[in-house]
Enzyme design. Structure first.
Site, PDB file in Angstrom:
ATOM      1  N   HIS A  76       0.827  -1.200   0.000  1.00  0.00           N
ATOM      2  CA  HIS A  76       0.000   0.000   0.000  1.00  0.00           C
ATOM      3  C   HIS A  76       0.870   1.263   0.000  1.00  0.00           C
ATOM      4  O   HIS A  76       0.596   2.203  -0.759  1.00  0.00           O
ATOM      5  CB  HIS A  76      -0.940   0.009   1.207  1.00  0.00           C
ATOM      6  CG  HIS A  76      -1.970   1.086   1.152  1.00  0.00           C
ATOM      7  ND1 HIS A  76      -2.915   1.148   0.159  1.00  0.00           N
ATOM      8  CD2 HIS A  76      -2.194   2.160   1.949  1.00  0.00           C
ATOM      9  CE1 HIS A  76      -3.682   2.209   0.331  1.00  0.00           C
ATOM     10  NE2 HIS A  76      -3.272   2.842   1.422  1.00  0.00           N
ATOM     11  N   LYS A  77       1.876   1.271   0.822  1.00  0.00           N
ATOM     12  CA  LYS A  77       2.847   2.368   0.856  1.00  0.00           C
ATOM     13  C   LYS A  77       4.172   1.797   1.344  1.00  0.00           C
ATOM     14  O   LYS A  77       4.216   0.753   1.997  1.00  0.00           O
ATOM     15  CB  LYS A  77       2.409   3.481   1.819  1.00  0.00           C
ATOM     16  CG  LYS A  77       1.133   4.195   1.482  1.00  0.00           C
ATOM     17  CD  LYS A  77       0.804   5.269   2.529  1.00  0.00           C
ATOM     18  CE  LYS A  77      -0.536   5.919   2.253  1.00  0.00           C
ATOM     19  NZ  LYS A  77      -0.880   6.953   3.258  1.00  0.00           N
ATOM     20  N   TYR A 110       4.204   1.228   4.941  1.00  0.00           N
ATOM     21  CA  TYR A 110       3.386   0.097   5.395  1.00  0.00           C
ATOM     22  C   TYR A 110       3.868  -1.173   4.689  1.00  0.00           C
ATOM     23  O   TYR A 110       3.223  -1.684   3.774  1.00  0.00           O
ATOM     24  CB  TYR A 110       1.900   0.338   5.099  1.00  0.00           C
ATOM     25  CG  TYR A 110       1.321   1.547   5.791  1.00  0.00           C
ATOM     26  CD1 TYR A 110       1.624   1.813   7.133  1.00  0.00           C
ATOM     27  CD2 TYR A 110       0.477   2.423   5.128  1.00  0.00           C
ATOM     28  CE1 TYR A 110       1.090   2.922   7.770  1.00  0.00           C
ATOM     29  CE2 TYR A 110      -0.065   3.535   5.760  1.00  0.00           C
ATOM     30  CZ  TYR A 110       0.261   3.785   7.085  1.00  0.00           C
ATOM     31  OH  TYR A 110      -0.263   4.883   7.724  1.00  0.00           O
ATOM     32  N   ASP A 118      -8.202  -0.111  -0.130  1.00  0.00           N
ATOM     33  CA  ASP A 118      -8.144   1.235  -0.701  1.00  0.00           C
ATOM     34  C   ASP A 118      -7.218   1.305  -1.920  1.00  0.00           C
ATOM     35  O   ASP A 118      -7.485   2.001  -2.900  1.00  0.00           O
ATOM     36  CB  ASP A 118      -7.616   2.275   0.302  1.00  0.00           C
ATOM     37  CG  ASP A 118      -7.943   2.004   1.746  1.00  0.00           C
ATOM     38  OD1 ASP A 118      -8.277   0.864   2.093  1.00  0.00           O
ATOM     39  OD2 ASP A 118      -7.830   2.941   2.548  1.00  0.00           O
ATOM     40  N   ARG A 138     -16.189   1.690   3.968  1.00  0.00           N
ATOM     41  CA  ARG A 138     -15.591   2.426   2.849  1.00  0.00           C
ATOM     42  C   ARG A 138     -14.477   1.613   2.187  1.00  0.00           C
ATOM     43  O   ARG A 138     -14.239   1.749   0.985  1.00  0.00           O
ATOM     44  CB  ARG A 138     -15.071   3.796   3.295  1.00  0.00           C
ATOM     45  CG  ARG A 138     -14.640   4.646   2.090  1.00  0.00           C
ATOM     46  CD  ARG A 138     -14.540   6.120   2.411  1.00  0.00           C
ATOM     47  NE  ARG A 138     -13.404   6.477   3.232  1.00  0.00           N
ATOM     48  CZ  ARG A 138     -13.408   7.416   4.153  1.00  0.00           C
ATOM     49  NH1 ARG A 138     -14.531   8.086   4.407  1.00  0.00           N
ATOM     50  NH2 ARG A 138     -12.331   7.696   4.851  1.00  0.00           N
TER      51      ARG A 138
END
Length: 625
Positions: free
Chosen positions: A134-135, A138, A145, A215
């Protein structure tokens, strides 16, 4: 009529878009709180504005997108506030709007900026089985997301610059995310997965986070319906994504609240203390359900889920102030799975984060949901039907910014002035599938379509080696029409199109295109191309002011008949031929330059007239289809 009354007459997509333009000039929703930099929230907001622009043809929304993005991008395509070394999938969300600006303007700086973002994916860190982190901060983690942030852009870039090999990797990202996050009992997806199983929130056996965040699943469902349109019909990954979407849709629908039509912040805990209905997730689910149905990815029954949730959104989350400005309430501001004790993925963490009004993620998702729900009103009319656009008799090509030769001029994927991208979107809003035929028509390649569209066939002024209509092709097309097909011809004036050879086909149905020039226009003297339409002809139920410059005319004879005349000239004719129909029009008038609102001033509105034209075409479709 007051300005407020006029605003109240607009659909919700435009009311929110107009409020956004007023509330956040040039997209800046931070209002000086911190330095304005490249960010994914702006990407979500501008995608909503993009959808609203294409739904309405209001050029103000395109101008807003461009004014919001341009301050970030230098003439050499560099993006000073973007840091590729951070390996954040979030940073790719704005790439879709960069590709939009490239498509519209053909400006190489946008190509360079999009390529800069695309290069991140080539170097992006991955899990051992190939999933994007994700990043960088991370490590070894995949979040729901991230699929929305990266994959629609990845797919759009691959199609735009002819890199079909990338779709195997795009498919892999969706497959891995489902494999690593799906709960077999409920079918819901956990927010994140840690391959190392070291994070405080990670299950020590599975690596999954412990809760079903609404979400998060909304991001993932939107990613699916936004990425699938870029897949070719024969790509094996397409069926995999459809399966994932259908499984998740079924699971999410089970947790829709029966009374409100909404979803709780933590989806599977409706009675738990502190849980609440959350607006951005409801908007995302509405969008995904409605778009999935419209494009044929989901069964039509899900339109009921979309309608119930949208009504719930309007009732519970939408407020209008005395000046008509629209506010979306009830959006959780920021949620993440961190490396610290606060972002621990617990139930208490999810339900304790700040809930705000007019969050850009919520507003963007509301715009998307609204455009889809407004399109749903017409999407049933063409469902299950295909319109096949000729790219043989009009086969013009040009070099794109990557140096590749690409088809353009009256094409679904041409977003510049000469393209039919907005016309194609309009057709898809009526439920039609749009396709393109790059070879000469045959009985076989026409057999799977209901409508065959030929537009402005090439002459030597525009193509040094035109493919002229001939008797063999005309006979095959006529035979297809006779069996129940619908042929639509949108001609042009003799300086811009071949009329002589096209008449070999048209005259089989009693339609003769005259080699004359009408409505010649000097510069921007738009009144020279003005055509006023009243509502007493079969095609148009409402009056319109249309713009058609440099057109030809038609002389019909049996079996063709005049449908629309202007100043004594036949502009539209129709013929019954066997079981099929033939429609002849004197101009390709629905190309982007005169439908997307960037050039034509009021009161011209070709898109509104085009919407009635499409409805009329569908009403003429032979009964067997």
């Amino acid at each position: 009529m007051t300005l407020r009354a006029k605003a109240d007459d607009l659909p919700w997509s435009q009311r929110m878009a107009d409020s956004t333009v007023k509330r956040w000039p040039k997209g800046n929703f931070l209002s000086g709180e911190k330095p304005w930099a490249w960010n994914y929230e702006l990407g979500v907001l501008l995608q909503g504005m993009n959808d609203t622009w294409y739904h309405t043809g209001n050029g103000t929304y395109y101008s807003y997108i461009k004014a919001s993005l341009d301050p970030f991008i230098n003439e050499d395509g560099s993006i000073p506030t973007y840091k590729a070394e951070d390996n954040r999938l979030d940073d790719l969300a704005l790439g879709r709007e960069v590709l939009l600006l490239y498509g519209v303007t053909q400006d190489a700086k946008y190509y360079k900026a999009a390529t800069l973002l695309r290069q991140q994916l080539a170097m992006h860190l991955r899990t051992s089985d190939g999933g994007f982190w994700h990043k960088q901060r991370y490590p070894q983690q995949m979040w729901l997301d991230g699929l929305y942030m990266a994959e629609p852009f990845y797919a759009q870039y691959a199609v735009t610059f002819h890199e079909p090999q990338d779709f195997a990797d795009i498919t892999k990202q969706f497959v891995l995310m489902e494999q690593h996050s799906r709960d077999p009992k409920t079918g819901l997806l956990y927010h994140g997965w840690d391959e190392s199983k070291k994070q405080i929130w990670a299950n020590k056996t599975t690596g999954m986070s412990p809760n079903f965040w609404a979400r998060g699943m909304g991001w993932y469902m939107m990613a699916l319906v936004d990425t699938l349109p870029y897949y070719s019909a024969d790509d094996p990954g397409r069926e995999k994504l459809l399966g994932i979407l259908q499984r998740l849709a079924a699971a999410v629908a089970k947790y829709q609240d029966k009374d409100s039509g909404l979803w709780y912040e933590v989806v599977d805990k409706p009675g738990a203390k502190g849980n609440y209905f959350e607006s951005s997730a409801a908007c995302m689910f509405t969008y995904a359900f409605a778009k999935g149905v419209r494009l044929g990815y989901l069964p039509a029954t899900y339109s009921t889920n979309a309608s119930r949730s949208y009504q719930g959104i309007l009732k519970h989350f939408v407020k209008v102030d005395p000046d008509g400005e629209v506010t979306l309430t009830g959006t959780v501001q920021a949620v993440g799975l961190g490396t610290d004790a606060v972002h621990d993925g617990s139930y208490s963490y999810y339900v304790s984060q700040p809930v705000v009004d007019n969050d850009p993620k919520g507003v963007g998702a509301f715009l998307m949901a609204s455009t889809e729900m407004e399109a749903a009103q017409t999407a049933t009319l063409g469902r299950g039907k295909t319109i096949l656009l000729d790219a043989w008799f009009n086969s013009q090509t040009r070099k794109n910014a990557a140096g590749q030769m690409v088809s353009y001029h009256y094409k679904w994927d041409d977003y510049s002035n000469s393209g039919y991208s907005l016309f194609g979107h309009l057709l898809r809003e009526y439920g039609l599938k749009t396709d393109t035929l790059y070879e000469a028509p045959t009985v076989q390649n026409l057999s799977k379509t209901q409508i065959y569209l030929i537009v402005s066939p090439d002459n030597p002024n525009w193509n040094k080696n035109p493919h002229y209509m001939d008797e063999d092709s005309a006979a095959k097309i006529a035979g297809w029409v006779k069996q129940g097909g619908m042929l639509v011809i949108m001609e042009n004036d003799p300086s811009h199109a071949d009329i002589e050879h096209l008449n070999i086909l048209a005259e089989k149905f009693g339609t003769h295109f005259n080699s004359v020039l009408r409505n010649a226009v000097e510069g921007n003297k738009f009144d020279m191309g003005r055509i006023d339409v009243n509502s007493n002809i079969p095609v148009f139920h409402s009056p319109h002011v249309l713009y058609m410059k440099e057109i030809c005319t038609i002389t019909p004879k049996e079996p063709a008949k005049a449908i629309w005349m202007n100043k004594g000239d036949v502009l539209l004719a129709e013929a019954q031929y066997g079981k099929g129909k033939v429609v002849g029009f004197v101009d390709p008038w629905l190309y982007n330059e005169y439908t997307d609102g960037r050039k034509l001033p009021a009161p011209y509105n070709n898109l509104a007239g085009g919407s009635e034209y499409v409805r009329w075409l569908l009403e003429q479709l032979p009964a067997k289809h």
